[in-house]
Design a protein around this motif. Sequence first.
Motif, mmCIF file in Angstrom:
data_model
loop_
_atom_site.group_PDB
_atom_site.id
_atom_site.type_symbol
_atom_site.label_atom_id
_atom_site.label_comp_id
_atom_site.label_asym_id
_atom_site.label_seq_id
_atom_site.Cartn_x
_atom_site.Cartn_y
_atom_site.Cartn_z
ATOM 1 N N ASP A 86 -59.676 -28.047 23.117
ATOM 2 C CA ASP A 86 -59.872 -29.491 23.305
ATOM 3 C C ASP A 86 -58.848 -30.047 24.282
ATOM 4 N N ARG A 116 -69.420 -28.773 19.541
ATOM 5 C CA ARG A 116 -68.101 -29.364 19.811
ATOM 6 C C ARG A 116 -68.240 -30.890 19.904
ATOM 7 N N LYS A 117 -68.814 -31.444 18.875
ATOM 8 C CA LYS A 117 -69.141 -32.868 18.859
ATOM 9 C C LYS A 117 -67.908 -33.755 19.042
ATOM 10 N N ASP A 118 -66.822 -33.450 18.350
ATOM 11 C CA ASP A 118 -65.620 -34.286 18.447
ATOM 12 C C ASP A 118 -65.055 -34.270 19.867
ATOM 13 N N LEU A 119 -65.035 -33.089 20.486
ATOM 14 C CA LEU A 119 -64.553 -32.991 21.863
ATOM 15 C C LEU A 119 -65.490 -33.744 22.812
ATOM 16 N N GLU A 121 -67.258 -36.341 22.243
ATOM 17 C CA GLU A 121 -67.043 -37.787 22.112
ATOM 18 C C GLU A 121 -65.849 -38.245 22.948
ATOM 19 N N ARG A 122 -64.839 -37.396 23.064
ATOM 20 C CA ARG A 122 -63.675 -37.729 23.890
ATOM 21 C C ARG A 122 -63.983 -37.572 25.379
ATOM 22 N N CYS A 123 -64.663 -36.490 25.725
ATOM 23 C CA CYS A 123 -64.902 -36.191 27.141
ATOM 24 C C CYS A 123 -65.906 -37.134 27.792
ATOM 25 N N PRO A 141 -75.688 -37.080 16.706
ATOM 26 C CA PRO A 141 -74.693 -38.113 16.377
ATOM 27 C C PRO A 141 -75.222 -39.509 16.713
ATOM 28 N N TRP A 143 -74.915 -41.913 18.815
ATOM 29 C CA TRP A 143 -74.426 -42.261 20.151
ATOM 30 C C TRP A 143 -75.550 -42.951 20.920
#
Length: 340
Positions: A86, A116-119, A121-123, A141, A143
């Motif tokens: 990440d 890699r859903k959490d990553l 969301e950041r990217c 998700p 989104w």
Amino acid sequence: MIKEVEEIKTCPKHTFRDKLFDFSCRRIGSQQTKTLFKLYDLATFDLYGKPKGAIGAIDITNRCNLRCKHCYFYTHDYAEKPELSDGEWIEKLEGLKETGFPFYQCSWIGGEPLLRKDLLERCMKYFRSNLIVTNGTLELPNWPDVNFYISVDGKKETHDAIRGNGCYDIIRKNAVRNDLKIIVSMVINKMNYREIEYFIEEWKDIGVRGCLFQIHTPVKGLANNDFWPGWKLRDEIVDTLLRLKEEKYGDFIGVPVHVLKLMKSDKCKEVTRNCIFKKVSFCFDHQGQIKKPCMIGPQADCLRCGCILPFYLWALEDKWLLMRELMIYFKRRVGKKMLR
């Protein structure tokens, strides 16, 4: 106003455009701001051309929960090289920001990107427009600003034969989400070409925004490469799509008529030999390394390419088509407001 924008507190790597976007969101709202910025970008592309790196794709992971028979990804030895962590991906994107990278549109692929859903969301916050290409077997998700492209290969029996038993039913359950922007995408091949209209009928009334069609691209080294339909059958497939679009389904088939015509055998080789996507796009593999010539990688048989992107970008050189796409965008925006 400029002074007020400049005084907005941002991190050192925040661009002036980012500040202006944040300022506009607070003044007139995020949806109106996104619409205005999208129109500005399209107008800029029309006047000055598409900047290098305006669109592209990132393999956010080398892992997938399926092993589909026609998948190009596993023709490479990706499993031997670990994917970026990440922190390494964020560092990669921050480094691109320092170079003036445009960060316009990104397709998130893999592997299965939702692993890699959490990553993600950041990217995704780095880009103005995001598209996630998913096999649809993982819960989507919440989104609402993201475009989801779910891969479906025709009838349930055909889809499951290619991707694994039980996949189709899971996708049907996950895709019933009127709150999300979902497109179902079918890659047409020798195995499923008779199921095109069935596919449209199956999905047109459950709330997805439309369906997208591409044609199988042969990949060198793929163990099961019997999916290529051949030029004669490919032309018949394109003629079928044109007929269904013009006579019955209209814009629910999300490929413009002019784009489909470019995919015919008498025109397509000029497009693929002079691929605009290859010239203006960026593609990174799961280690953040440049992937050439496109997201399929070096094993792609470019002359027989069936990906929609080279043909769509070529067609957008036609100013009338660009205006039509803008009108469709306006129509959707106004229609959405009327429904509220």
